[in-house]
Structures are given as structure tokens and as C-alpha cells.
Design a protein around this motif. Structure first.
Motif, mmCIF file in Angstrom:
data_model
loop_
_atom_site.group_PDB
_atom_site.id
_atom_site.type_symbol
_atom_site.label_atom_id
_atom_site.label_comp_id
_atom_site.label_asym_id
_atom_site.label_seq_id
_atom_site.Cartn_x
_atom_site.Cartn_y
_atom_site.Cartn_z
ATOM 1 N N ASP A 108 -2.527 -6.300 -11.346
ATOM 2 C CA ASP A 108 -1.297 -6.583 -10.162
ATOM 3 C C ASP A 108 -0.574 -5.338 -10.314
ATOM 4 O O ASP A 108 0.430 -5.286 -9.635
ATOM 5 N N ASP A 109 -0.403 -3.960 -10.891
ATOM 6 C CA ASP A 109 -0.061 -3.234 -11.926
ATOM 7 C C ASP A 109 -0.562 -2.455 -12.341
ATOM 8 O O ASP A 109 -1.697 -2.466 -12.749
ATOM 9 N N ALA A 110 -0.040 -1.016 -11.916
ATOM 10 C CA ALA A 110 -0.509 0.471 -12.638
ATOM 11 C C ALA A 110 -0.032 0.343 -13.579
ATOM 12 O O ALA A 110 1.191 -0.258 -14.486
ATOM 13 N N PRO A 111 -0.850 0.511 -14.891
ATOM 14 C CA PRO A 111 -0.977 1.107 -16.167
ATOM 15 C C PRO A 111 0.718 2.308 -16.129
ATOM 16 O O PRO A 111 0.720 2.712 -15.620
ATOM 17 N N SER A 112 1.329 2.433 -17.585
ATOM 18 C CA SER A 112 2.385 2.909 -17.578
ATOM 19 C C SER A 112 1.861 4.138 -17.489
ATOM 20 O O SER A 112 0.830 5.157 -18.017
ATOM 21 N N GLY A 113 2.406 5.307 -16.688
ATOM 22 C CA GLY A 113 1.319 6.226 -16.428
ATOM 23 C C GLY A 113 0.148 6.606 -15.789
ATOM 24 O O GLY A 113 -0.564 7.433 -15.143
ATOM 25 N N GLY A 114 0.080 5.169 -15.306
ATOM 26 C CA GLY A 114 -1.361 5.685 -14.633
ATOM 27 C C GLY A 114 -1.437 5.369 -12.951
ATOM 28 O O GLY A 114 -0.706 4.920 -12.833
ATOM 29 N N VAL A 115 -2.179 4.369 -12.745
ATOM 30 C CA VAL A 115 -2.553 4.099 -11.195
ATOM 31 C C VAL A 115 -3.275 3.052 -11.342
ATOM 32 O O VAL A 115 -4.208 2.179 -11.880
ATOM 33 N N LEU A 116 -2.133 2.541 -9.746
ATOM 34 C CA LEU A 116 -3.722 1.013 -9.484
ATOM 35 C C LEU A 116 -3.608 1.386 -8.275
ATOM 36 O O LEU A 116 -3.576 1.752 -7.595
ATOM 37 N N LEU A 117 -5.175 0.894 -8.294
ATOM 38 C CA LEU A 117 -6.127 1.580 -6.866
ATOM 39 C C LEU A 117 -6.316 0.561 -6.402
ATOM 40 O O LEU A 117 -6.484 -1.010 -6.686
ATOM 41 N N ARG A 129 -7.355 -1.675 -10.741
ATOM 42 C CA ARG A 129 -8.046 -2.375 -9.449
ATOM 43 C C ARG A 129 -7.549 -3.546 -9.257
ATOM 44 O O ARG A 129 -8.153 -4.302 -9.728
ATOM 45 N N ARG A 130 -6.874 -2.911 -8.090
ATOM 46 C CA ARG A 130 -6.591 -4.297 -6.951
ATOM 47 C C ARG A 130 -8.215 -5.133 -6.961
ATOM 48 O O ARG A 130 -7.282 -6.859 -7.104
ATOM 49 N N SER A 131 -8.741 -4.789 -7.198
ATOM 50 C CA SER A 131 -9.989 -5.628 -6.531
ATOM 51 C C SER A 131 -10.812 -6.327 -7.467
ATOM 52 O O SER A 131 -11.095 -7.800 -7.518
ATOM 53 N N ALA A 132 -9.871 -6.202 -8.442
ATOM 54 C CA ALA A 132 -10.340 -6.114 -10.155
ATOM 55 C C ALA A 132 -9.376 -7.336 -10.854
ATOM 56 O O ALA A 132 -9.688 -7.983 -12.024
ATOM 57 N N GLY A 133 -8.347 -7.810 -9.647
ATOM 58 C CA GLY A 133 -7.118 -8.592 -9.713
ATOM 59 C C GLY A 133 -5.810 -8.232 -10.555
ATOM 60 O O GLY A 133 -5.399 -9.071 -10.921
ATOM 61 N N LEU A 157 1.497 5.282 -10.038
ATOM 62 C CA LEU A 157 1.572 5.513 -8.892
ATOM 63 C C LEU A 157 0.943 4.450 -8.367
ATOM 64 O O LEU A 157 -0.478 3.907 -8.966
ATOM 65 N N ILE A 158 0.915 3.875 -6.926
ATOM 66 C CA ILE A 158 -0.108 3.032 -6.549
ATOM 67 C C ILE A 158 -0.836 3.839 -5.204
ATOM 68 O O ILE A 158 -0.530 4.418 -4.575
ATOM 69 N N LEU A 159 -2.156 3.917 -5.413
ATOM 70 C CA LEU A 159 -3.087 4.527 -4.730
ATOM 71 C C LEU A 159 -4.004 3.866 -2.851
ATOM 72 O O LEU A 159 -4.248 2.755 -3.702
ATOM 73 N N ALA A 160 -3.758 3.383 -2.028
ATOM 74 C CA ALA A 160 -3.956 2.096 -0.781
ATOM 75 C C ALA A 160 -5.061 2.925 0.003
ATOM 76 O O ALA A 160 -4.155 3.396 0.676
ATOM 77 N N PRO A 161 -6.020 2.972 -0.472
ATOM 78 C CA PRO A 161 -6.731 3.568 0.627
ATOM 79 C C PRO A 161 -6.855 3.117 2.180
ATOM 80 O O PRO A 161 -6.624 1.662 2.165
ATOM 81 N N ARG A 162 -7.044 3.555 3.541
ATOM 82 C CA ARG A 162 -6.820 3.073 4.400
ATOM 83 C C ARG A 162 -8.107 1.814 4.443
ATOM 84 O O ARG A 162 -8.195 0.780 5.132
#
Length: 405
Positions: free
Chosen positions: A273-282, A267-271, A241-246
Motif C-alpha cells: 500500500d506504500d512505497a518504501p522510503s526512497g523507493g517505488v510503489l508499482l 507491488r500493489r498487486s502483491a498487496g 515514487l508511485i508508478l501507475a501504468p495505464r
């Protein structure tokens, strides 16, 4: 005419103000400074939004003809100049300002982007035999009702238009009703959709099939999305899941929601570039949404699960995403009706069940994405015919008294 008398009085007052230390912008709009060079086409757009939407057409014409751009804002002028185009603030609808501008520019064709009607400008262009065109023309019901009370003003202006491409069917009908000649009509073109429609489509892939994007979410939407994803992941541990807040400044609060559900995340803000398998990229950054659309096969439209009117479906449609939306789509009712009607989007309903179906049947999700792209391309329209017609008008010889052709 009352309008003529009023404009002359107004111009006298503004000229006095300019001589007594008025702003540089005022002097430019009175054409006391920054007179344009000769140009076959005078293209006018109100500001940044109109310029950006018409960029495909503007650059095509600029490659064929000397062109000068005018805008009503300094930011619009700066944008056009950044594109390498001669640009200045538009002359006011005053006789002296327009005369000075037209004497210097001597265009063959004047193009207005979207919708501005200036009585004096229209008449002076016609008197000089300068053809008039409008692209992406808009006319709301409210504006049409206002103009209908002034038929002696709007009918001559529309009658002088040689070519007009409306933004939508409603605008086209209202403009015809107000006096636009049928012979002036060109195919409809939604300028704001041209750039998305030209966006390359990422290829289908198993990797995209496994990625869900929640795009431009608002407070109150992240929790239900995370709950649905967590339940879904139990059966499909390879999903991401990629969760991109407004608003990325909600990142810490969303990170706490993710952690509370026991989901792994980065977290993208921490560098990351991808979500872990089964996880979330914030995706708690700005300006990277196109990157996430290209990664995901399924896109949940933020602002539609809670009552924020919904955000645009066209950017994810451009990338061939299957679209899921909540009930709150007031900002794009017509768009979502079209997408739903063509099987390109569907209401979330039971979000977990909807996501489960699409992730279990990736061919169905891919077909939705292709349908979304097809609806987008159809609604954007083909600018080629419009550009060809404007090219012809710019090349044709002009002269007095050919304001209507």
C-alpha cells in the motif's frame, strides 16, 4: 414536410417488423412496451457517458420532481435504473412512438444532455407546450458546418429551446450562430468536470510533498521517470515514487526496469500500500488512481512523454496536485493551455530538474496544486444556477403554443 412523410413510412415498416417478431428493444423504442409513468421532467441522455457526466444535475432534479430518463442504449438505461430512477429506451423520432410516449409521460420540461437534435421531437414538444432545455450542449465545428446547410431545420429547433447551457465557449458561439436565441443562454457548464470539481481536496502535508506520482504511463515513459527519480533520490532519500501504468499487465516489465536501476520497490498487486522510503510503489492494479492522486503532491501526466495525446489533467487537478506534462497533449490542448497559463502545470523539459525544483520548494508545488484546482472549478461551472432555472421551468404551467418562452 419531406421529413414527416419519411418518418411515417419508416414507422410503418418498423411497426410491421415489431409485430413479426422484432426485438424487445425495438418494441420499447416504438413505445409498444414499457410506457413511462407521468413525470414533470423527461431527461434524455445518449448513453452511459452522458448520464455519468450529468449525474449531479440529474439527482438534484430527481429530488425535486418526478423524472423519467431515456437513453439510446440498454447500458445507459441500466445505469439510470441502478441509480433508482425510472428509465427506458428513448422513443424513436417517429410520430406514433413520440405520441404514445408523450401521452403517457405528460412532462412539463424536456431536457437533453449534451447534443441531440430531432426535428419531430422538437416540434411535437412545442405543440404540446412542453418546454425544452439542453445542458452541457456541444456543437463541434464540423457539426455546425453540416447544420448550417439546413437552416430551415436547425433554426426552428434552436428557436424552441427555452434554456441552454453550453459545454464551452466555442459550442455556445456556434449554437448562437445557428439560431439559438440569446435569451435562452445559461452560464456554461462542463458536465464532465462537475464530479472532479466536487471531489474533496486532500490537505497539504509533508508526506504528500515527498510523493511523486507518474499516472497512467505508457511503454517508453517508465524508464525516463525512473531515471529522473533515481537521480533525485540521491539528494532526497526520503522521496517516494508511485508508478501507475495505464495497462497493469505491463507490471512485470516495469518491475524489471525498477530492479535494473537498483531501486527498492513494492507491488500493489502483491498487496503493498506504500512505497518504501526512497523507493517505488508499482501500482499495477485497476480502479485505484484516485487513491494515488490523494497520496501525491506532484503528478506526472502519462501519455504525454510519449506520443499518446496525454491523459486527463482534471482528476489530479481535483486532488490539488502540481502537474507536470510532456509535449504530447493533443487530447487536452485547451485544458493544458489553461493550466499552464495559470501556473498550475508546466512542461517536463528536463524532468529531473523540474522534479528537483518542486520537491526542494514544496510551497511552490502546493501553490501549483491550488491553482490547478481553481482552474478546474472555474471551468466546471456552478450547477446551482442551472438547476434553479430548470426547476423553475419544470414548475411553470405549460400548455399548447408556448414552445418558445
Amino acid at each position: 414536410m419531406i421529413y414527416d412523410a419519411t418518418t411515417r413510412i419508416a414507422e410503418a415498416a418498423l411497426c410491421l417488423r415489431a409485430r413479426l417478431g422484432g426485438s424487445r428493444a425495438l418494441r420499447e423504442r416504438l413505445v409498444y412496451t414499457g410506457a413511462p409513468g407521468p413525470a414533470a421532467i423527461w431527461l434524455h441522455a445518449a448513453s452511459v457517458g452522458e448520464l455519468t457526466s450529468a449525474r449531479v444535475v440529474i439527482e438534484a432534479l430527481a429530488a425535486r420532481h418526478p423524472l423519467t430518463v431515456t437513453t439510446n442504449s440498454e447500458t445507459g438505461r441500466a445505469l439510470a435504473q441502478d441509480w433508482g430512477l425510472p428509465a427506458r429506451l428513448a422513443p424513436l423520432d417517429l410520430p406514433g412512438a413520440l405520441t404514445r410516449f408523450l401521452d403517457a409521460a405528460r412532462p412539463t420540461l424536456a431536457i437533453t444532455v449534451e447534443g441531440e437534435f430531432w426535428p419531430l421531437r422538437s416540434r411535437l414538444l412545442a405543440e404540446r407546450g412542453i418546454r425544452q432545455a439542453m445542458i452541457g450542449a456541444r456543437m463541434s465545428e464540423r457539426s455546425a458546418g453540416t447544420w448550417a446547410r439546413f437552416p430551415r431545420i436547425i433554426e426552428p429547433m434552436l428557436g424552441r429551446v427555452a434554456a441552454l447551457s453550453a459545454q464551452d465557449q466555442g459550442s455556445e458561439a456556434r449554437l448562437l450562430n445557428l439560431g439559438l436565441p440569446h435569451r435562452a443562454l445559461l452560464p456554461r457548464l462542463d458536465l464532465k468536470l462537475l464530479a472532479p470539481a466536487a471531489q474533496p481536496v486532500p490537505p497539504d502535508s509533508a508526506a504528500r510533498d515527498r510523493v511523486i506520482l507518474a499516472a497512467s504511463t505508457h511503454e517508453g515513459e517508465d524508464g525516463p521517470v525512473l531515471d529522473a527519480f533515481a537521480a533525485l533520490r540521491d539528494a532526497r532519500p526520503d522521496l517516494r515514487l508511485i508508478l501507475a501504468p495505464r495497462h497493469p499487465d505491463r507490471g512485470d516489465a516495469i518491475a524489471a526496469l525498477i530492479a535494473a536501476r537498483g531501486l527498492s520497490f513494492a507491488r500493489r498487486s502483491a498487496g503493498a500500500d506504500d512505497a518504501p522510503s526512497g523507493g517505488v510503489l508499482l501500482a499495477d492494479t485497476l480502479g485505484e488512481m484516485a487513491r494515488w492522486y490523494a497520496r501525491a503532491g506532484i503528478c506526472i501526466i502519462g501519455g504525454s512523454l510519449q506520443d499518446h495525446g496525454g491523459h486527463t489533467p482534471w482528476e489530479p487537478a481535483a486532488h490539488g496536485c502540481a502537474l507536470i506534462h510532456g509535449p504530447h497533449v493533443g487530447n487536452f490542448v485547451e485544458a493544458f493551455d489553461a493550466l499552464d497559463g495559470h501556473g498550475a502545470a508546466r512542461p517536463a523539459g528536463d524532468l529531473m530538474a523540474t522534479l528537483s525544483r518542486l520537491t526542494d520548494t514544496p510551497d511552490e508545488a502546493r501553490a501549483m496544486g491550488r491553482a490547478a484546482r481553481a482552474v478546474l472549478v472555474d471551468r466546471a461551472g456552478d450547477p446551482a444556477a442551472l438547476i434553479a432555472r430548470l426547476d423553475d421551468l419544470a414548475r411553470a404551467p405549460g400548455g399548447p403554443d408556448i414552445g418558445i418562452i
